[in-house]
Design a protein around this motif. Structure first.
Motif, PDB file in Angstrom:
ATOM      1  N   CYS A  21       0.941  -1.675  -0.753  1.00  0.00           N
ATOM      2  CA  CYS A  21       0.450   0.177   0.152  1.00  0.00           C
ATOM      3  C   CYS A  21       1.084   0.935  -0.186  1.00  0.00           C
ATOM      4  O   CYS A  21       0.514   1.881  -1.107  1.00  0.00           O
ATOM      5  N   ASN A  22       1.669   1.880   0.864  1.00  0.00           N
ATOM      6  CA  ASN A  22       3.175   2.063   0.955  1.00  0.00           C
ATOM      7  C   ASN A  22       3.275   2.021  -0.858  1.00  0.00           C
ATOM      8  O   ASN A  22       3.713   4.073  -1.139  1.00  0.00           O
ATOM      9  N   LEU A  23       3.114   1.280  -1.441  1.00  0.00           N
ATOM     10  CA  LEU A  23       4.471   2.317  -2.794  1.00  0.00           C
ATOM     11  C   LEU A  23       3.347   2.035  -3.749  1.00  0.00           C
ATOM     12  O   LEU A  23       3.825   3.081  -4.534  1.00  0.00           O
ATOM     13  N   TRP A  24       2.407   1.832  -3.881  1.00  0.00           N
ATOM     14  CA  TRP A  24       0.887   1.406  -4.863  1.00  0.00           C
ATOM     15  C   TRP A  24      -0.219   2.649  -4.193  1.00  0.00           C
ATOM     16  O   TRP A  24      -0.415   3.334  -4.990  1.00  0.00           O
ATOM     17  N   LEU A  25      -0.248   3.336  -2.930  1.00  0.00           N
ATOM     18  CA  LEU A  25      -1.761   3.929  -3.311  1.00  0.00           C
ATOM     19  C   LEU A  25      -1.058   6.025  -3.173  1.00  0.00           C
ATOM     20  O   LEU A  25      -0.510   6.067  -2.654  1.00  0.00           O
TER      21      LEU A  25
END
Length: 380
Positions: free
Chosen positions: A50-54
């Motif tokens: 999530c940190n990479l993609w949001l």
């Protein structure tokens, strides 16, 4: 630890549904939405993913617990009852920040002290420490948030806010947040095979975010996160998340994205930012007046954040610009036009009523996202 945990992706007002869709697209189905928050259930692997993609969330927080508390004793005991030792090691550094809205426990400093004391007692008990905690290890920022006596206790997994992609080496006076720029693109139905123009590109945020979306590049790929240092997550989890991001990127996707601005300094800054983002010459930059817009393509998208004219002296000048822009863009009925502005007289000046309007906040400024669908605009 692969048990199901509760996470909160925080969102700017008006973007909760966009963030929720992003969370679902990552495969997390148990999603509920509240004002400024998207709750979901997932295992620890969601932290790097999530940190990479949001693209549009402000932060990813790990929710340790929620309960009701109307006294400081209740706050202490229920905080202490939570499994802090599962997340914070005996040497973990854990400052406590807080906020309180319409709660009986209105003193934020007192709430912070009580939560800190409760966590210290729990960790000492569980880690078998008699005196004090060293707090020399990894960083775990705890937040106690009270709303109408409901307490939410979280640990921030992101560190620096997710809008900090790491590519902004320069900016203008009022730069658009990267998360909002990404949301503006995602609130359209633009696809990478269509041309996209930003006529007031400033430091290039909308075109850069569009290019990252167009090639499916994870927005957090070139930055670090505080949770990379946590014992909770293995190095392998981060490696797998980064490998997934690399595999899903489509660097061969051709794009027709233009950023234009009247200020040549901003064009230079945009070029530097695009290079820092690893986009090379993928976005085309040009110094020009917005009213000189001219294209031959049959259909495309204009997504812009024009000046608002908030100062009295600027308002007439800006509204005249909107009028001229409306005249120019009306020559391209197959193009879809999207404009974000706080100027409530925009439609009158632009010369036509928007197909749709959406209320958004640019920082603390209340704005409307005016959407004009082109003649060939797909409703999908």
């Amino acid at each position: 630890m692969n048990q199901n945990l509760t996470f909160i992706a925080t969102a700017a007002m008006g973007l909760e549904s966009v963030v929720a869709n992003e969370v679902k697209d990552l495969g997390y189905e148990q999603v509920t939405v509240e004002n400024g928050k998207v709750f979901f259930q997932a295992d620890t692997k969601a932290i790097p993913r999530c940190n990479l993609w949001l693209r549009t969330a402000d932060r990813l927080k790990l929710c340790v617990g929620e309960f009701e508390a109307k006294s400081y004793d209740e706050l202490f005991e229920q905080t202490k009852a939570l499994p802090w030792e599962q997340f914070i090691p005996e040497d973990g550094e854990f400052p406590v920040i807080g906020k309180s809205v319409k709660s009986k426990l209105y003193s934020v400093p007192d709430c912070q002290k009580i939560v800190k004391k409760a966590i210290v007692e729990k960790l000492k008990q569980k880690h078998g420490i008699a005196k004090w905690l060293k707090e020399t290890g990894a960083f775990y920022r705890v937040e106690v948030a009270l709303l109408k006596d409901k307490v939410t206790l979280t640990i921030d997994t992101s560190g620096t806010g997710l809008h900090k992609r790491g590519y902004r080496v320069g900016q203008g006076d009022a730069p658009l947040k990267e998360t909002l720029a990404a949301a503006l693109v995602q609130l359209t139905n633009w696809t990478p095979d269509k041309p996209l123009y930003d006529l007031f590109c400033g430091s290039g945020t909308i075109p850069i975010e569009a290019a990252l979306i167009g090639q499916n590049i994870a927005p957090g790929f070139n930055r670090s996160f505080v949770s990379e240092e946590w014992d909770l997550l293995s190095a392998k989890m981060w490696e797998e998340a980064l490998e997934e991001a690399e595999d899903l990127a489509n660097y061969d996707q051709p794009l027709t994205i233009f950023g234009t601005d009247i200020d040549h300094k901003m064009i230079s800054i945009s070029q530097d930012n695009a290079l820092e983002a690893g986009l090379g010459d993928l976005v085309q930059w040009k110094q020009m007046q917005a009213t000189d817009f001219s294209v031959e393509e049959e259909g495309g998208y204009v997504i812009s954040n024009p000046p608002y004219g908030e100062r009295i002296g600027d308002k007439k000048e800006v509204e005249l610009l909107y009028k001229k822009l409306g005249t120019v863009l009306s020559k391209y009925p197959t193009w879809s036009i999207y404009m974000l502005t706080a100027n409530e007289n925009f439609e009158n000046c632009f010369g036509s009523k928007a197909t749709k309007k959406r209320k958004l906040f640019n920082g603390f400024i209340k704005t409307d996202f005016y959407q004009y669908f082109g003649r060939n605009h797909s409703k999908s």
